[in-house]
Design a protein around this motif. Structure first.
Motif, PDB file in Angstrom:
ATOM      1  N   GLY A 110       0.807  -1.219   0.000  1.00 47.83           N
ATOM      2  CA  GLY A 110       0.000   0.000   0.000  1.00 47.83           C
ATOM      3  C   GLY A 110       0.838   1.265   0.000  1.00 47.83           C
ATOM      4  O   GLY A 110       0.318   2.366  -0.146  1.00 47.83           O
ATOM      5  N   LYS A 113       4.659   1.044  -3.788  1.00 47.58           N
ATOM      6  CA  LYS A 113       5.893   0.445  -4.307  1.00 47.58           C
ATOM      7  C   LYS A 113       5.779   0.043  -5.784  1.00 47.58           C
ATOM      8  O   LYS A 113       6.653   0.403  -6.584  1.00 47.58           O
ATOM      9  CB  LYS A 113       6.206  -0.770  -3.428  1.00 47.58           C
ATOM     10  CG  LYS A 113       7.453  -1.532  -3.781  1.00 47.58           C
ATOM     11  CD  LYS A 113       7.739  -2.593  -2.732  1.00 47.58           C
ATOM     12  CE  LYS A 113       6.589  -3.550  -2.510  1.00 47.58           C
ATOM     13  NZ  LYS A 113       6.224  -4.352  -3.700  1.00 47.58           N
ATOM     14  N   THR A 114       4.709  -0.677  -6.126  1.00 47.27           N
ATOM     15  CA  THR A 114       4.573  -1.163  -7.501  1.00 47.27           C
ATOM     16  C   THR A 114       4.385   0.007  -8.472  1.00 47.27           C
ATOM     17  O   THR A 114       5.018   0.051  -9.533  1.00 47.27           O
ATOM     18  CB  THR A 114       3.397  -2.160  -7.591  1.00 47.27           C
ATOM     19  OG1 THR A 114       3.651  -3.205  -6.642  1.00 47.27           O
ATOM     20  CG2 THR A 114       3.269  -2.757  -8.965  1.00 47.27           C
ATOM     21  N   THR A 115       3.544   0.946  -8.090  1.00 48.45           N
ATOM     22  CA  THR A 115       3.335   2.137  -8.928  1.00 48.45           C
ATOM     23  C   THR A 115       4.656   2.885  -9.115  1.00 48.45           C
ATOM     24  O   THR A 115       4.990   3.331 -10.216  1.00 48.45           O
ATOM     25  CB  THR A 115       2.316   3.088  -8.245  1.00 48.45           C
ATOM     26  OG1 THR A 115       1.187   2.337  -7.855  1.00 48.45           O
ATOM     27  CG2 THR A 115       1.907   4.216  -9.147  1.00 48.45           C
ATOM     28  N   ASP A 251       1.083  14.468  -3.047  1.00 51.69           N
ATOM     29  CA  ASP A 251       0.023  15.312  -3.605  1.00 51.69           C
ATOM     30  C   ASP A 251      -1.128  15.435  -2.611  1.00 51.69           C
ATOM     31  O   ASP A 251      -1.939  16.353  -2.706  1.00 51.69           O
ATOM     32  CB  ASP A 251      -0.484  14.737  -4.935  1.00 51.69           C
ATOM     33  CG  ASP A 251      -0.764  13.231  -4.856  1.00 51.69           C
ATOM     34  OD1 ASP A 251       0.099  12.491  -4.360  1.00 51.69           O
ATOM     35  OD2 ASP A 251      -1.853  12.808  -5.268  1.00 51.69           O
ATOM     36  N   GLU A 277      -1.163   9.675  -8.750  1.00 53.30           N
ATOM     37  CA  GLU A 277      -1.269   8.270  -9.155  1.00 53.30           C
ATOM     38  C   GLU A 277      -0.724   8.034 -10.561  1.00 53.30           C
ATOM     39  O   GLU A 277      -0.279   6.951 -10.881  1.00 53.30           O
ATOM     40  CB  GLU A 277      -2.728   7.829  -9.088  1.00 53.30           C
ATOM     41  CG  GLU A 277      -3.243   7.752  -7.654  1.00 53.30           C
ATOM     42  CD  GLU A 277      -4.607   7.113  -7.589  1.00 53.30           C
ATOM     43  OE1 GLU A 277      -4.663   5.875  -7.469  1.00 53.30           O
ATOM     44  OE2 GLU A 277      -5.599   7.841  -7.675  1.00 53.30           O
TER      45      GLU A 277
HETATM   46  P1  GDP Z   1       2.103  -1.310  -3.202  1.00 51.83           P
HETATM   47  O1  GDP Z   1       1.163  -2.232  -2.471  1.00 51.83           O
HETATM   48  O2  GDP Z   1       3.093  -0.707  -2.275  1.00 51.83           O
HETATM   49  O3  GDP Z   1       2.723  -1.913  -4.417  1.00 51.83           O
HETATM   50  O4  GDP Z   1       1.207  -0.059  -3.644  1.00 51.83           O
HETATM   51  P2  GDP Z   1       0.573   0.345  -5.048  1.00 51.83           P
HETATM   52  O5  GDP Z   1       1.636   0.701  -6.021  1.00 51.83           O
HETATM   53  O6  GDP Z   1      -0.421  -0.663  -5.442  1.00 51.83           O
HETATM   54  O7  GDP Z   1      -0.136   1.717  -4.624  1.00 51.83           O
HETATM   55  C1  GDP Z   1      -1.164   1.779  -3.654  1.00 51.83           C
HETATM   56  C2  GDP Z   1      -2.097   2.918  -4.017  1.00 51.83           C
HETATM   57  O8  GDP Z   1      -1.427   4.161  -3.863  1.00 51.83           O
HETATM   58  C3  GDP Z   1      -2.573   2.861  -5.454  1.00 51.83           C
HETATM   59  O9  GDP Z   1      -3.937   3.216  -5.494  1.00 51.83           O
HETATM   60  C4  GDP Z   1      -1.720   3.915  -6.155  1.00 51.83           C
HETATM   61  O10 GDP Z   1      -2.364   4.484  -7.280  1.00 51.83           O
HETATM   62  C5  GDP Z   1      -1.561   4.921  -5.036  1.00 51.83           C
HETATM   63  N1  GDP Z   1      -0.365   5.778  -5.203  1.00 51.83           N
HETATM   64  C6  GDP Z   1       0.915   5.417  -5.403  1.00 51.83           C
HETATM   65  N2  GDP Z   1       1.712   6.498  -5.489  1.00 51.83           N
HETATM   66  C7  GDP Z   1       0.922   7.577  -5.330  1.00 51.83           C
HETATM   67  C8  GDP Z   1       1.158   8.998  -5.304  1.00 51.83           C
HETATM   68  O11 GDP Z   1       2.279   9.510  -5.411  1.00 51.83           O
HETATM   69  N3  GDP Z   1       0.059   9.799  -5.111  1.00 51.83           N
HETATM   70  C9  GDP Z   1      -1.204   9.276  -4.968  1.00 51.83           C
HETATM   71  N4  GDP Z   1      -2.200  10.135  -4.776  1.00 51.83           N
HETATM   72  N5  GDP Z   1      -1.442   7.960  -4.957  1.00 51.83           N
HETATM   73  C10 GDP Z   1      -0.411   7.123  -5.155  1.00 51.83           C
END
Ligand code: GDP
Length: 296
Positions: A110, A113-115, A251, A277
């Protein structure tokens, strides 16, 4: 971003306007108000202490500068101190002298990381580098699909685990082969996350670190998380080693505590920030620009 801290600081500076020169009493009162504002922003106690001490050393006994009001003088020094706790200089990712440069993305589930892995891939693609993404988060099957989709969106190949892969370390030989075949210069590995730090995760990351010898281990931290994020970062650093931090979700409106604390607590630089995002919303981190934004 940091709306309440920025508002508090603006209030403090406004009160100073019209109060003439910097008397000792005025400096004392101002330092106290700044201390409280930082604590309310959830900045770690040690960092607040070093911030106000640094500020005090600059302001106490400082002669009134010609052409500057007392308020302007305080703002200038708060800015300098803020730049300092944010790391002074911009820190970048140094590419390996011999390709590929392997980058680990680490962080809790959450955190973004992946994004961020995909955002960073796009960043390097924009520099005309051959980039490969590796879906190594086998703990969360959705993460594999997510990276596949993101890779398609940005036109960066993603190495997916073959069906039945249970151990992330089993991917390593495939990555090695693919890198040679594709002459990739940058390899970004999306490692596993968990909801909390646990010994199984640390064990997995340690094994992967040993196998891949990454040039950079980047820790992705959700800026909305506050102080507990700093504690998590300390564990990752002690167990695996962190070369740099990426804060996501700047943001949104965060109190700012983790962002302002992490450099001093971890002694590792913030390298990028996520500002949305969308995949092009990754920015290099500049301590001076961030300090200006915070001061308002
Ligand atoms: P992971 O579980 O760590 O791989 O997390 P994800 O990459 O799936 O991201 C979790 C949520 O955070 C998703 O809905 C992304 O779109 C959101 N997210 C990631 N980076 C940002 C950011 O810089 N700003 C915003 N507003 N949302 C983000």
């Amino acid at each position: 971003m940091f709306e309440s801290l920025t508002g508090r600081l603006e209030g403090i500076f406004k009160k100073l306007t019209g109060r003439g020169g910097l008397t000792e009493q005025l400096v004392g009162e101002t330092l106290e108000e700044i201390r409280v504002a930082l604590l309310e922003a959830d900045v770690s106690l040690d960092v607040v202490k070093s911030f106000t001490e640094g500020l005090s050393a600059r302001l106490v006994g400082q002669a009134q500068k010609s052409g500057l009001t007392g308020a302007q003088q305080v703002i200038a020094e708060v800015y300098q101190e803020m730049v300092h706790i944010l790391g002074d200089h911009r820190a970048t990712i140094a590419l390996a002298s011999k390709p590929p440069t392997i980058i680990f993305m680490m962080g809790l589930q959450g955190s973004g990381k992946t994004t961020t892995a995909a955002k960073l891939a796009l960043h390097f693609k924009g520099q005309n580098r051959r980039v490969l993404l590796v879906a190594s988060d086998l703990a969360r099957l959705a993460a594999i699909d997510q990276l596949k989709v993101l890779g398609e969106q940005i036109g960066v190949p993603v190495l997916l685990p073959p069906d039945g892969t249970t151990r992330p370390s089993d991917l390593y030989p495939l990555v090695k082969r693919r890198v040679i075949e594709g002459m990739y210069e940058v390899v970004i590995v999306d490692t596993a996350g968990r909801l909390t730090v646990d010994s199984a995760l640390m064990g997995e990351l340690k094994e992967l670190r040993r196998l891949y010898s990454p040039k950079e281990c980047l820790l992705v931290v959700d800026a909305m998380q506050g102080q507990e994020a700093v504690g998590v970062a300390k564990t990752f650093d002690a167990e695996i080693g962190v070369d740099g931090v990426v804060f996501t979700k700047l943001d949104g409106d965060t109190r700012g505590g983790a962002v302002l604390s992490i450099r001093q607590v971890l002694k590792k630089p913030i390298k990028f920030v996520g500002m949305g995002e969308k995949l092009d919303r990754l920015e290099a981190f500049f301590p001076d620009r961030m300090a200006s934004r915070i001061i308002g």
